[in-house]
Enzyme design. Structure first.
Site, mmCIF file in Angstrom:
data_model
loop_
_atom_site.group_PDB
_atom_site.id
_atom_site.type_symbol
_atom_site.label_atom_id
_atom_site.label_comp_id
_atom_site.label_asym_id
_atom_site.label_seq_id
_atom_site.Cartn_x
_atom_site.Cartn_y
_atom_site.Cartn_z
ATOM 1 N N TYR A 174 0.906 -0.814 -0.032
ATOM 2 C CA TYR A 174 -0.323 -0.194 -0.026
ATOM 3 C C TYR A 174 1.250 1.015 -0.310
ATOM 4 O O TYR A 174 1.350 1.570 1.031
ATOM 5 C CB TYR A 174 -0.793 0.071 1.268
ATOM 6 C CG TYR A 174 -1.879 0.803 1.679
ATOM 7 C CD1 TYR A 174 -2.767 0.997 0.561
ATOM 8 C CD2 TYR A 174 -1.069 2.481 2.718
ATOM 9 C CE1 TYR A 174 -3.568 2.178 0.869
ATOM 10 C CE2 TYR A 174 -2.197 3.202 2.093
ATOM 11 C CZ TYR A 174 -3.198 3.644 1.334
ATOM 12 O OH TYR A 174 -4.299 4.413 1.507
ATOM 13 N N ASP A 191 9.480 2.864 -0.521
ATOM 14 C CA ASP A 191 7.538 3.730 -0.180
ATOM 15 C C ASP A 191 9.155 3.038 1.086
ATOM 16 O O ASP A 191 8.311 2.297 1.906
ATOM 17 C CB ASP A 191 6.453 3.092 -0.124
ATOM 18 C CG ASP A 191 5.828 3.448 0.625
ATOM 19 O OD1 ASP A 191 6.063 4.155 1.329
ATOM 20 O OD2 ASP A 191 4.486 3.931 0.378
ATOM 21 N N LYS A 213 5.475 10.257 8.171
ATOM 22 C CA LYS A 213 4.594 11.550 9.675
ATOM 23 C C LYS A 213 5.751 10.831 10.766
ATOM 24 O O LYS A 213 5.708 11.253 11.478
ATOM 25 C CB LYS A 213 3.083 10.616 10.009
ATOM 26 C CG LYS A 213 2.996 8.770 9.734
ATOM 27 C CD LYS A 213 2.023 8.792 9.738
ATOM 28 C CE LYS A 213 1.730 7.285 9.351
ATOM 29 N NZ LYS A 213 0.414 7.236 8.127
HETATM 30 N N1 HOZ Z 1 -1.574 2.992 6.027
HETATM 31 C C1 HOZ Z 1 -2.091 3.241 7.300
HETATM 32 C C2 HOZ Z 1 -1.574 1.760 7.625
HETATM 33 N N2 HOZ Z 1 -1.277 1.342 6.815
HETATM 34 C C3 HOZ Z 1 -2.999 4.444 7.983
HETATM 35 C C4 HOZ Z 1 -3.305 5.725 7.676
HETATM 36 C C5 HOZ Z 1 -4.857 5.344 7.315
HETATM 37 O O1 HOZ Z 1 -4.830 4.685 5.943
HETATM 38 O O2 HOZ Z 1 -5.319 5.622 8.229
#
Ligand code: HOZ
Length: 428
Positions: free
Chosen positions: A144, A239, A267
């Site tokens: 992702y 990433d 973050k």
């Molecule tokens: N993608 C992050 C966890 N796999 C968290 C961010 C989100 O989608 O809120």
């Protein structure tokens, strides 16, 4: 455990916010419960609106590596706030943090700040396309990279959890430019390249996959990607939104000794404030506007509060022994959970890289999305709810990573393992 007030707040939220949450992964939909609403967090503990106290392994999905409310970060943000929250104009702090990132991350010679991991990855992809003059990209099933159109194809995290890895709303003409390979399979990458010769701009990969649970790269996988990209004129993008400054100060690229052309960060470099960044080789980064023609922008990019929090965070992470200590804690927790499962007669497949770990509800090895997706998600849901009831807050999905912070104490570790022992016995 009482969740009355959280449930009430959720009912209210659902009236004005789609699904009651501002990001799907926060909903407890896939584990059949209402989400807990958070009141505050300190150190390794998070407290909900009903006054329940949890040991936190979500850590805001990664960035709270120093623990919640670290005094140095609070002071930095507080001091900065009193001089103004946002200017939409350059400040010295942006260069200070940029230089800290350049010094830390092997691939980064220049860096551009943005406000989220999604912005970082989508901008890196645009830059890769602008630099190479090619349109197609390769990503991996179950990885992702945020929610930009071209990356919501066979995506992990919430997209996998909720069964929409190819989201409605992504135009077919955009999606067809995204080719998907299997994680840890160089063969699948080579096949795609053979079928799409000289049209692939970049390969984007989580060097430690963290959005289908935690899946480490197999020996030679990252090295193989590097070699393929170099031979084919394709840019390699790591990433590191999750793994950057997490698995080592220099990220997964330092840990595995493989240098990509570009890196995306999230973050963690803002201590939990909204921030992201992408960086890489100078000749690539100089194609970015206003130095070059590839456009990318943002009023909040390099925001003073986020930069101050980031500088304070990196200063904490730089302290000698930080990563060794957090690794020891993480090993104790992940091994303790795996051994609790074994003792209960419920063997799991346990993975860990640094302070990222996952208990897969699978008796077999998990090394890519097909093997991750075979996990027993019903059993996971029972385990998740039982652990929550024991005061342990995990991500509400099998396809996420648990994060350990420097503030997790010996008592937290013991209590987590004891809770896991009881919970595995419940679900056998
Ligand atoms: N993608 C992050 C966890 N796999 C968290 C961010 C989100 O989608 O809120």
């Amino acid at each position: 455990m009482n969740h009355e007030r959280s449930s009430l707040l959720f009912q209210q939220a659902k009236k004005s916010i789609p699904g009651g949450v501002n990001s799907p992964v926060r909903a407890f939909k896939s584990v059949g419960a209402d989400p807990i609403f958070i009141k505050k967090a300190i150190g390794s503990h998070i407290y909900d609106e009903d006054g329940n106290d949890f040991i936190d392994y979500v850590g805001s999905w990664g960035p709270m590596i120093a623990g919640h409310c670290h005094p140095d970060i609070i002071k930095a943000v507080h001091d900065t706030m009193s001089s103004g929250a946002s200017f939409g104009a350059p400040t010295e702090r942006e260069t200070i943090l940029a230089n800290m990132i350049i010094e830390a991350v092997p691939s980064i010679e220049m860096v551009r700040m943005v406000s989220s991991g999604t912005e970082a990855t989508m901008s890196a992809i645009r830059l890769a396309r602008g630099f190479t003059g090619r349109d197609k990209i390769i990503k991996f099933s179950g990885c992702y990279h945020g929610h930009a159109d071209s990356l919501l194809v066979k995506a992990g995290s919430g997209a996998a959890t909720f069964g929409v890895p190819d989201s409605p709303g992504v135009p077919a003409d955009v999606a067809k430019l995204t080719l998907t390979a299997e994680y840890n399979s160089l063969e699948s990458v080579k096949n795609l390249i053979t079928e799409n010769i000289n049209t692939i701009a970049c390969i984007i990969v989580e060097p430690v996959a963290g959005n289908m649970g935690t899946v480490p790269p197999r020996d030679g996988f990252l090295e193989g990607l590097r070699e393929i990209c170099t031979n084919e004129g394709i840019l390699l993008i790591f990433d590191e939104v999750m793994s950057g400054f997490r698995v080592a100060y220099g990220g997964a690229q330092e840990l595995y000794g493989v240098t990509p052309d570009m890196t995306t960060l999230g973050k963690i470099i803002g201590g939990g404030l909204p921030v992201g960044a992408f960086g890489g080789k100078r000749d690539i980064m100089e194609k970015l506007s206003p130095a070059g023609g590839v456009y990318q922008a943002g009023t909040l990019s390099g925001n003073p509060l986020a930069m101050s929090a980031g500088i304070a965070t990196l200063n904490i992470l730089k302290q000698p022994g930080f990563y060794k200590t957090i690794e020891e804690k993480s090993r104790a927790i992940a091994d303790g959970i795996a051994s609790a499962a074994r003792s209960a007669g419920y063997p799991i497949y346990s993975t860990r890289v640094g302070s990222m770990f996952c208990a897969f509800f699978s008796k077999r090895e998990v090394y890519d999305w097909p093997t991750a997706s075979r996990c027993d998600t019903n059993a996971f849901s029972k385990y998740f709810l039982a652990m929550l009831n024991e005061g342990v807050y995990l991500a509400p999905s099998q396809f996420e990573t648990a994060f350990v912070s420097a503030s997790h104490s010996d008592a937290d570790i013991e209590n987590t393992i004891a809770a896991a022992s009881r919970c595995f016995k419940l679900i056998v």
